[in-house]
Design a protein around this motif. Structure first.
Motif: not given
Length: 210
Positions: A79-85, A92-111
């Motif tokens: 998801n960290g890669l899928g959230t950027n264009s 391997l141009i870049l990598s990273g996490a979503t940086n979404l908080a544990a109470d994020s509605k977006v993260l909860v929906k993804q899970v």
């Protein structure tokens, strides 16, 4: 005056010699020694921990891959890669996490969506997956989004689906997972893991021979 010029020239020449020597030692000799030792003692790691199949490099044991069909074992979400264009397919141009908080509605929906997909995809005619069986690594991405490993629990959860789709016995696929499960480092550091790429290469070889 002449002494001053002479002393300055001597200092400059000494500095220049020191620069040349240090450049030779730290810029040429040291890198060559380190590279030589690495190639001789840690050849595979020094070259990127490459994994080969049929004589060709198919990836690295340190970097996960996406795009496996359901005939194969699935890795962790990216998801960290899928959230950027910029990078959505492990380029391997870049990598990273979503940086979404544990109470994020977006993260909860993804899970929740990921858990529903895992339950659906891995339930077979004779094996029904319960939501409570789905481990955390099956529904969350790693900090880099490039994690090459999954937990043994997630690998075992996929066994029935992989066995059914490849016309293999469940016992044979379970044994394959067991053979590719790595224990804790030094016996106590970290958790047991299963490298998805290595496991899928072994699976493909097994299916080809069957």
């Amino acid at each position: 005056m002449n002494n001053s010029v002479t002393n300055s020239a001597r200092l400059l020449w000494a500095a220049l010699r020191a620069l040349l020597v240090l450049t030779l030692v730290t810029g040429v000799i040291y890198p060559l020694v380190v590279t030589g030792v690495a190639q001789a003692v840690f050849n595979n790691k020094a070259n990127g921990s490459e994994i080969k199949a049929d004589g060709k490099v198919v990836g690295s044991s340190l970097i996960g891959q996406q795009g496996y069909s359901l005939d194969y074992f699935q890795g962790r979400p990216a998801n960290g890669l899928g959230t950027n264009s910029v990078n959505t397919q492990y380029k391997l141009i870049l990598s990273g996490a979503t940086n979404l908080a544990a109470d994020s509605k977006v993260l909860v929906k993804q899970v929740e969506d990921a858990k529903a997909a895992v339950v659906k995809n891995n339930s077979t005619a004779d094996y029904k997956v319960r939501p409570s069986q789905v481990p955390a690594d099956a529904v969350t991405s790693s900090g880099s989004g490039l994690d090459p490993d999954i937990s043994p629990a997630y690998a075992r959860l996929q066994v029935h689906r992989v066995a059914e789709r490849n016309h293999l016995s469940v016992a044979r696929v379970e044994k394959l997972v067991e053979q590719h499960t790595d224990g804790r480092t030094l016996g106590f550091i970290g958790e047991p893991t299963v490298n998805v790429l290595e496991l899928n290469i072994a699976l493909k070889s097994l299916v080809t021979k069957s």
